[in-house]
Design a protein around this motif. Structure first.
Motif, short mmCIF file in Angstrom:
data_model
loop_
_atom_site.label_atom_id
_atom_site.label_comp_id
_atom_site.label_asym_id
_atom_site.label_seq_id
_atom_site.Cartn_x
_atom_site.Cartn_y
_atom_site.Cartn_z
N VAL A 197 -13.29 18.39 -4.01
CA VAL A 197 -13.00 17.19 -2.88
C VAL A 197 -11.73 16.71 -3.07
O VAL A 197 -11.04 16.67 -1.79
N GLY A 198 -11.51 16.27 -4.28
CA GLY A 198 -10.08 16.22 -4.59
C GLY A 198 -8.67 18.12 -3.98
O GLY A 198 -7.75 16.56 -3.51
N GLU A 199 -9.83 18.36 -4.91
CA GLU A 199 -8.71 19.30 -3.83
C GLU A 199 -8.87 19.91 -2.15
O GLU A 199 -7.64 20.45 -1.51
N SER A 200 -9.41 19.12 -1.20
CA SER A 200 -10.14 19.33 -0.31
C SER A 200 -8.61 18.35 0.56
O SER A 200 -8.42 19.16 1.31
N ARG A 201 -8.43 17.41 0.01
CA ARG A 201 -7.46 16.29 0.35
C ARG A 201 -8.48 15.45 2.01
O ARG A 201 -8.01 15.34 2.05
N LYS A 202 -9.29 15.96 1.86
CA LYS A 202 -10.43 15.59 3.11
C LYS A 202 -10.74 13.23 2.38
O LYS A 202 -10.39 13.44 0.59
N PRO A 203 -10.19 12.75 3.16
CA PRO A 203 -10.80 11.37 2.66
C PRO A 203 -11.80 10.94 2.12
O PRO A 203 -12.91 11.25 2.37
N VAL A 204 -12.59 10.41 0.87
CA VAL A 204 -13.25 10.53 0.12
C VAL A 204 -14.29 9.16 0.45
O VAL A 204 -13.49 8.28 -0.40
N LEU A 205 -15.48 8.99 0.41
CA LEU A 205 -15.92 7.68 -0.29
C LEU A 205 -16.68 7.91 -1.48
O LEU A 205 -17.87 9.12 -1.24
N LEU A 206 -16.67 7.58 -2.34
CA LEU A 206 -17.02 7.94 -4.14
C LEU A 206 -17.99 6.35 -4.09
O LEU A 206 -17.95 5.43 -4.01
N LYS A 207 -19.21 6.72 -4.13
CA LYS A 207 -20.49 6.08 -4.37
C LYS A 207 -20.01 5.49 -6.01
O LYS A 207 -19.97 6.37 -6.84
N ARG A 208 -20.89 4.12 -6.20
CA ARG A 208 -21.10 3.82 -7.61
C ARG A 208 -22.24 4.59 -8.68
O ARG A 208 -23.30 4.09 -7.40
N GLY A 209 -22.20 5.17 -9.72
CA GLY A 209 -23.62 5.38 -10.02
C GLY A 209 -24.88 4.35 -10.58
O GLY A 209 -24.17 3.49 -10.49
#
Length: 337
Positions: A197-209
């Motif tokens: 997803v980092g390579e995709s350049r799309k904004p990312v919403l990362l949820k905490r485990g």
């Protein structure tokens, strides 16, 4: 290390410095500040690197990064990051609200809820097309058909689509239909997925485990940032504790803690954080009061008939009332919602 360029440094001089950093075997992340440009030089530390970098005429100073998460750290970028997708803005004084059902179930369901959350003031539409479920017999989502329905709802309402991607080989498919890629709690430490997803350049919403420490959470974000994707929002969705009165324990202190350590915006998920619909509205207003940069809320036209997470889903009417209360708190804090 943080390489602080001299005031007024040209783009050419920054590019030259980037090449020099990379020739030393380090990865360079250029960060444009309000007053000057800095370059995060990340990699395995070697003797004499700092002195070498400080010797260049274009460099003002070189400062070591103390935090284990280099690019996510406030030491690297003191200005807050604003994550943007269509009209959805998370951070920088904007409280971005994402709302919608846990799962996309049908065309009628997703279009109905999209219209209703848009009317109440949401800027993002959430909805699962690929669903990670604890039981293999539970509803797993409509997959690509669900993505197409989300895109249809976006076409009508203009809402930014936020949906989960579960595997690296799904990233291109999901990115084709969505505006923000969500990494669920179960995948927070799926490092191949984070890099994809980092390579995709799309904004990312990362949820905490559910059992992740804050350092683990921020280092997971670092995997995305390290690929050059700066559009990352952190999502506190509750952690597992010995308490049983709620589905998870929602630590709102995470908002203030993260703001002291990272420039990345912080989103709160009160739906998963409590698992009880009646607790969601007060946790939303409390999150805004605590300084949250965004909310992600489950809303369903008929929660009793929801195929997943109905117990924690608000009705559209309850969501509209929650937005009214949150807006009052946001205004009091000189923020927009």
């Amino acid at each position: 290390m943080i390489v602080v360029m001299k005031r007024g440094s040209s783009d050419d001089s920054v590019a030259v410095m980037v090449r020099r950093i990379e020739e030393m075997g380090l990865k360079a992340h250029v960060i444009q500040g309000t007053e000057r440009t800095v370059i995060a030089a990340v990699g395995e530390k070697r003797d004499g690197e700092r002195e070498t970098l400080e010797s260049y005429e274009e460099v003002d100073q070189v400062v070591p990064i103390l935090a284990p998460y280099k690019v996510a750290s406030l030491e690297t970028k003191p200005d807050p990051t604003v994550v943007t997708a269509r009209d959805l803005k998370i951070g920088g004084g904007h409280v971005g609200v994402i709302a919608g059902p846990c799962s996309v179930e049908s065309e009628e369901q997703i279009l109905t809820v999209a219209r209703q959350v848009k009317a109440a003031g949401a800027a993002g539409l959430r909805g699962g097309a690929f669903k990670p479920r604890t039981s293999p017999y539970a509803f797993q989502g409509l997959k690509e058909e669900g993505l197409k329905l989300l895109a249809m709802a976006r076409e009508e309402t203009g809402l930014a689509v936020v949906t989960e991607v579960m595997t690296p080989h799904h990233v291109d498919l999901v990115a084709e239909y969505t505006d923000v890629l969500q990494i669920g709690a179960r995948n927070m430490q799926n490092y191949h997925l984070l890099q994809a997803v980092g390579e995709s350049r799309k904004p990312v919403l990362l949820k905490r485990g559910a059992s992740a420490t804050m350092d683990e959470f921020l280092l997971a974000a670092e995997y995305i940032l390290d690929q050059g994707n700066t559009q990352v929002a952190l999502c506190e969705r509750g952690i597992r504790t010995f308490e049983t009165h709620t589905r998870f324990t929602l630590p709102l202190a995470s908002v203030a803690y993260l703001h002291e350590r990272t420039h990345l915006p912080v989103v709160i998920d009160p739906s998963h954080g409590t698992g009880i619909a009646s607790l969601v509205p007060p946790m939303c207003t409390a999150a805004v009061a605590a300084g949250a940069d965004g909310l992600i809320i489950e809303v369903h036209p008929d929660p009793h008939k929801a195929l997943s997470d109905g117990a924690q889903s608000l009705t559209p009417e309850a969501f509209a009332g929650t937005m009214e209360q949150c807006r009052k708190v946001a205004v009091a804090l000189d923020k927009s919602l």
